[in-house]
Design an enzyme around this catalytic site. Sequence first.
Site, PDB file in Angstrom:
ATOM      1  N   HIS A  91       0.816  -1.217   0.000  1.00 60.92           N
ATOM      2  CA  HIS A  91       0.000   0.000   0.000  1.00 60.92           C
ATOM      3  C   HIS A  91       0.850   1.269   0.000  1.00 60.92           C
ATOM      4  O   HIS A  91       0.346   2.340  -0.296  1.00 60.92           O
ATOM      5  CB  HIS A  91      -1.047  -0.008   1.127  1.00 60.92           C
ATOM      6  CG  HIS A  91      -0.533   0.326   2.489  1.00 60.92           C
ATOM      7  ND1 HIS A  91      -0.194  -0.621   3.422  1.00 60.92           N
ATOM      8  CD2 HIS A  91      -0.306   1.521   3.088  1.00 60.92           C
ATOM      9  CE1 HIS A  91       0.207  -0.026   4.523  1.00 60.92           C
ATOM     10  NE2 HIS A  91       0.153   1.273   4.359  1.00 60.92           N
ATOM     11  N   ASP A 227       1.139  -7.682   2.474  1.00 64.33           N
ATOM     12  CA  ASP A 227       1.228  -6.259   2.164  1.00 64.33           C
ATOM     13  C   ASP A 227       2.688  -5.811   2.011  1.00 64.33           C
ATOM     14  O   ASP A 227       3.244  -5.140   2.869  1.00 64.33           O
ATOM     15  CB  ASP A 227       0.527  -5.451   3.269  1.00 64.33           C
ATOM     16  CG  ASP A 227       0.266  -4.006   2.851  1.00 64.33           C
ATOM     17  OD1 ASP A 227       0.876  -3.548   1.867  1.00 64.33           O
ATOM     18  OD2 ASP A 227      -0.538  -3.346   3.521  1.00 64.33           O
ATOM     19  N   SER A 645       4.131   2.382   8.330  1.00 63.51           N
ATOM     20  CA  SER A 645       3.919   1.356   7.314  1.00 63.51           C
ATOM     21  C   SER A 645       5.207   1.109   6.567  1.00 63.51           C
ATOM     22  O   SER A 645       5.894   2.046   6.170  1.00 63.51           O
ATOM     23  CB  SER A 645       2.839   1.786   6.336  1.00 63.51           C
ATOM     24  OG  SER A 645       1.605   1.406   6.835  1.00 63.51           O
TER      25      SER A 645
HETATM   26  N1  ARG Z   1      -4.480   0.761   7.532  1.00 69.08           N
HETATM   27  C1  ARG Z   1      -3.190   0.723   6.924  1.00 69.08           C
HETATM   28  C2  ARG Z   1      -2.531   2.107   7.019  1.00 69.08           C
HETATM   29  O1  ARG Z   1      -2.982   2.935   7.746  1.00 69.08           O
HETATM   30  C3  ARG Z   1      -3.225   0.176   5.537  1.00 69.08           C
HETATM   31  C4  ARG Z   1      -3.976   0.960   4.515  1.00 69.08           C
HETATM   32  C5  ARG Z   1      -4.005   0.401   3.117  1.00 69.08           C
HETATM   33  N2  ARG Z   1      -4.908  -0.709   2.948  1.00 69.08           N
HETATM   34  C6  ARG Z   1      -6.217  -0.588   2.585  1.00 69.08           C
HETATM   35  N3  ARG Z   1      -6.947  -1.683   2.508  1.00 69.08           N
HETATM   36  N4  ARG Z   1      -6.784   0.554   2.305  1.00 69.08           N
HETATM   37  O2  ARG Z   1      -1.995   2.692   6.137  1.00 69.08           O
HETATM   38  N1  GLU Z   2      -0.975   1.486   7.623  1.00 65.11           N
HETATM   39  C1  GLU Z   2      -0.363   2.535   8.372  1.00 65.11           C
HETATM   40  C2  GLU Z   2       0.645   3.328   7.544  1.00 65.11           C
HETATM   41  O1  GLU Z   2       0.450   3.510   6.367  1.00 65.11           O
HETATM   42  C3  GLU Z   2       0.213   1.980   9.626  1.00 65.11           C
HETATM   43  C4  GLU Z   2      -0.886   1.672  10.522  1.00 65.11           C
HETATM   44  C5  GLU Z   2      -0.952   2.603  11.705  1.00 65.11           C
HETATM   45  O2  GLU Z   2      -1.492   3.698  11.600  1.00 65.11           O
HETATM   46  O3  GLU Z   2      -0.446   2.178  12.744  1.00 65.11           O
HETATM   47  O4  GLU Z   2       1.596   3.874   8.027  1.00 65.11           O
END
Ligand code: ARG
Ligand code: GLU
Length: 710
Positions: A91, A227, A645
């Site tokens: 991502h 991921d 991330s």
């Molecule tokens: N929650 C994760 C972060 O904050 C991954 C986001 C990307 N994945 C998604 N299914 N939208 O970035």
């Molecule tokens: N998916 C998040 C990022 O893009 C990390 C998840 C979080 O916020 O801890 O950095």
Amino acid sequence: MRKTFLSLLVASFVAISALRATPEPTDEGMWLLSLIGSMNYQEMKAKGLKLTPEQIYSINKASLKDAVVSFGGFCTGEMISGEGLLLTNHHCGYGQIQSHSTVEKDYLTNGFWAMNKEQELPNQGLTATFIIRVEDVTTKVLQGVTGNMTEDERKKVVEGNMPAIIKTATEGTHYGGIIRPMFYGGEYYMFITETYKDVRLVGTPPENIGKFGGDTDNWMWPRHTGDFSVFRVYAGKDNKPADYSKDNVPLKPRHFFPISLKGVKKDDFTMIMGFPGRTQEYLTSYAVNLLQNEINPKRVGLRALRLRKMQEFMQASPTVRLQYAAKYASIANYWKKWDGENRGLKRANTINKKKAIEADFAEWVNKNDERKQKYGYLLPSFVKTYEDLGKVDLAREYFNEAILAIELLDFAYDVSDIVGKTEGKLSEEQVGKLRNLAKGFYKDFHAPLDKEIFKICMKSYNEDIASDLQSDFAISYRGADALYERSILASQEKFEKWLETKEAKSIQSDMAFSTLQAIVDMYQTKVWSITRKCNAQIDLLQRTYINALREMQPKRKFYPDANSTLRLTFGKIDDYFPADGVYYNPMTTLDGVFEKEKITTEYNDYIVPERLRELYLKKDYGDYAENGKMPVCFTASNHTTGGNSGSPIINAQGELIGINFDRNWEGTMSDISYDATRVRNIGVDIRYVLFIIDKFAGASHLVKEMQLVK
Ligand code: ARG
Ligand code: GLU
């Protein structure tokens, strides 16, 4: 009867004292690397770390920090080979993967693997930034600051001091430098950086692995997402940063992570290095109240409406799906985060916990006259400032969540940045900039969808925001049709025709452009003038409050809020109880992918690539399985946030065991309040990453570059 009364009394006493007691030892904290040795090392060692502080952070010798980069400024990446190979999340590379994809050559759907270096794909604008060293520059930055200055005066002195400090530190080198405030400007740290500008895409699994579970599983555990994506950093022949060129060579990093195939088990020591974006751990109850009860519910509601509309259009057209895939993912991401955050804040009783701290604080202040003089005004001032801020804070938020959520207005904003108040003809430079801007914008712009978003956003704005913050721009959602029909900005063809004429005036009088101008003018006088004042005041109050708290709790270790600077956090592989009676194991396996496949979700989030099924049925896992099972993801108690991330998850020996990519939904309030029993980071097990690269994609030449530890 009596007994019940008594036990109730005891219970409520226990509840209050539990809130006040010094907290249990936790894994909370995002620590500055240069302070690890003096602040955290003993604790880390006690928890299982096998390295010395110098092996983690050293300014003289190669250390772990030399294998960690800020990936593009929004994620983290880590070096895993002597030839510049870099791992981050799928991502995180999403925008790049999307930009190389077309309907015919769809890397999002099918994945992409460069089978040799010639096939690696350059990415304009993408950077990888190393941290050369970290330095406390508080004294130098505060030179000339006096106690009776206003915040504005202080800011002027502070910002005036910075360039010379950076210049002295970087003169004669190719390094950059940034100085960031810690503890709301109580301290300042300088980060000396080295930024590489040629970062190429090497490989990425198909979305059905890299984004398996999609938005259904996002922020959730148990997780089964691969991921990750692979990039390579290129340098000039001298190993120094260079603009993209065919002649660049793979970077030889000072350090890269050996990769552990030994596996992980519950309670193993873990640490994470990376670039967490923003936390606010020292907020008062008044701030949390505003966020939890006003801002979060509204922004969650508004995003939900936008997302539903986008879904409709994306499902109707593959072109729109590709155009909006990345935008959709990023809107959905924080929509879900804020929703989880709010549930977590309520469940953890955060406002009451903050109130308890404030009560303790007031008690401590009132014990002593000198303190009363020094700090007595703090809490009342917080109350007053949040009262003022509260009057316009939702409107402030709606500028991002409603006004700039409309792509047409967002584009108008960028265009007005370039055109400004130009009279007569635009310069060649302006035209060039506009041409570039338009190229990026129209590629992924679908006006009929944006028109619907306009209606949603303006309707919400009209309903939710005080009428005196509307009167200056008389446009309502009812005007949408006229706007999208008439505005030059709403059509690529019209925009390009206009660019030929170079007439500034015809764009300045454009309906979208002038609407945006009217909104901005109104915001300047009625919203931002107030929020700016309040936020400066809050900075000052917070700075003083934290200072006072440090005085009050001399034994407690304070860490500065995340601010996109390099940090280390440590914890252990850990399970949790998400709800009464529910237990979550900290590890998942490939079995779970095939269990989920049987579940139908609205957006087909659980599709399994056939190649993965073949390998699963044959249990063809190479060296990467454990007891016949293929590990996929794990949770640990490291304190992380957005920006972490792609961060390396590292074992006690300094080897890579996983890549961080998410946090659990029950723990998303950790940006404001960390709860050791619930907050978990989520990572993909490095063995799954290698299995996908090696067995699934057949890119074993990449694995050969790595240093595996068995
Ligand atoms: N929650 C994760 C972060 O904050 C991954 C986001 C990307 N994945 C998604 N299914 N939208 O970035
Ligand atoms: N998916 C998040 C990022 O893009 C990390 C998840 C979080 O916020 O801890 O950095």
